[in-house]
Structures are given as structure tokens and as C-alpha cells.
Design a protein around this motif. Sequence first.
Motif, PDB file in Angstrom:
ATOM      1  N   PRO A   8       0.820  -1.212   0.000  1.00 23.53           N
ATOM      2  CA  PRO A   8       0.000   0.000   0.000  1.00 23.53           C
ATOM      3  C   PRO A   8       0.854   1.263   0.000  1.00 23.53           C
ATOM      4  O   PRO A   8       1.953   1.283   0.549  1.00 23.53           O
ATOM      5  N   ALA A   9       0.332   2.314  -0.606  1.00 24.54           N
ATOM      6  CA  ALA A   9       1.045   3.590  -0.612  1.00 24.54           C
ATOM      7  C   ALA A   9       1.133   4.171   0.792  1.00 24.54           C
ATOM      8  O   ALA A   9       2.099   4.833   1.131  1.00 24.54           O
ATOM      9  N   SER A  10       0.140   3.910   1.610  1.00 24.56           N
ATOM     10  CA  SER A  10       0.146   4.410   2.980  1.00 24.56           C
ATOM     11  C   SER A  10       1.116   3.607   3.832  1.00 24.56           C
ATOM     12  O   SER A  10       0.981   2.383   3.963  1.00 24.56           O
ATOM     13  N   ASN A  11       2.085   4.306   4.435  1.00 26.88           N
ATOM     14  CA  ASN A  11       3.046   3.614   5.301  1.00 26.88           C
ATOM     15  C   ASN A  11       2.392   3.011   6.539  1.00 26.88           C
ATOM     16  O   ASN A  11       2.964   2.150   7.179  1.00 26.88           O
ATOM     17  N   VAL A  48       2.540  -1.013 -10.846  1.00 27.25           N
ATOM     18  CA  VAL A  48       2.037   0.234 -10.277  1.00 27.25           C
ATOM     19  C   VAL A  48       1.016   0.835 -11.232  1.00 27.25           C
ATOM     20  O   VAL A  48       0.907   0.430 -12.391  1.00 27.25           O
ATOM     21  N   ASN A  60       4.417   6.106  -3.220  1.00 31.07           N
ATOM     22  CA  ASN A  60       4.580   4.855  -2.481  1.00 31.07           C
ATOM     23  C   ASN A  60       6.050   4.770  -2.093  1.00 31.07           C
ATOM     24  O   ASN A  60       6.889   4.336  -2.868  1.00 31.07           O
ATOM     25  N   ARG A  61       6.328   5.237  -0.896  1.00 31.24           N
ATOM     26  CA  ARG A  61       7.705   5.332  -0.402  1.00 31.24           C
ATOM     27  C   ARG A  61       8.399   3.972  -0.388  1.00 31.24           C
ATOM     28  O   ARG A  61       9.550   3.844  -0.813  1.00 31.24           O
ATOM     29  N   ARG A  62       7.702   2.950   0.071  1.00 33.80           N
ATOM     30  CA  ARG A  62       8.331   1.628   0.170  1.00 33.80           C
ATOM     31  C   ARG A  62       8.652   1.063  -1.215  1.00 33.80           C
ATOM     32  O   ARG A  62       9.763   0.577  -1.450  1.00 33.80           O
ATOM     33  N   ASP A  83      -0.819   2.489  -4.792  1.00 35.06           N
ATOM     34  CA  ASP A  83      -0.565   1.132  -4.316  1.00 35.06           C
ATOM     35  C   ASP A  83       0.206   0.351  -5.375  1.00 35.06           C
ATOM     36  O   ASP A  83       0.103   0.618  -6.578  1.00 35.06           O
TER      37      ASP A  83
END
Length: 159
Positions: A8-11, A48, A60-62, A83
Motif C-alpha cells: 500500500p502507498a500508505s506507510n 504500479v 509509495n515510499r516503500r 498502491d
Amino acid sequence: MVRGIFIPASNGLDLEVRDFERLEDYQAAVNGWIEAVDIPTRGSTLFVNEEGLIRGLPVNRRATYLWWFHVPEAAGHSRLAGDAVLVGMPDRNGAATDVPRSVEGRLLTPRSYRIRTREPEGDNWRREPIVREDYFETIIWATHLRELSPTAELRIDEM
């Protein structure tokens, strides 16, 4: 079916192992048309949303740092937004394969990691003093170390 990892884009949200059978499964996961971003050194491909940046989806930091660390020439040039889904590299027919178990273990199994650096032509690996408990935080720091010393070799060791 292909076994993949939903990033997910949300950490604040955890990674999830999911099964993907059809193109529509990938599109639903990334909320749009998919774009493949290969990470050959890990035998993996990220899917993506191909319009993620244009649509203003959150970075998406990860996924971005996973790509930047393992494909250094991509670092700083673009970011991955929205995401993402991580699977294995395509087979000879171009079909996605299961995410490699070694990659799945690094991303989903709690472990400790330490970065090691070595200058070109050097014999000794230098251990960074901090041990990290998260693979993503480790590769983020390692990517920043590479920016500070672009000629140094980097390695991430499991503790």
C-alpha cells in the motif's frame, strides 16, 4: 494464480500476500492501468498505476525505495505513486510469476539488518553502526548513503 505482495502507498498499512489470477486483479490492486517496473537483481517486478503521478496519487515510499535501491540508476529520477504489487519476473511467455520466497522473507519476516559499505578497490567492508529492524528502513538509509558516496559498494546483511 500468481502469489504477490501488495504494497500500500500508505506507510501505516501492512503489506499483504495476495493471489492474482487475471489482469483485472492487478488493475484492481493499483486502481487503474498497470505499468511494470522490473527489479532484475531481486528477480521481481512491481506493478504500479501507470498514471499514478499524473493523477496525484500519493508516493509509495516503500515501492519507490525498493526500486531505487535495487536499480540504482533509477534513484532520484522518478517516483512510484499509488498502491503497488510485487511479483516475480515474467516467465518466457511474458506471464508474471510468484514473488521469490527470498524477497517475500525479507519484506514480511521480522529480522534485523545492517548496512555495510566498501570503497572501490577496497578490501574491507565497513559496518554501519545502526542495526535496523525493518528492511524498508534499511534500504531507504542505504539509498541515502549511496547518494553521499556514489562510488561505494553497499551490502545489506541480515543479523
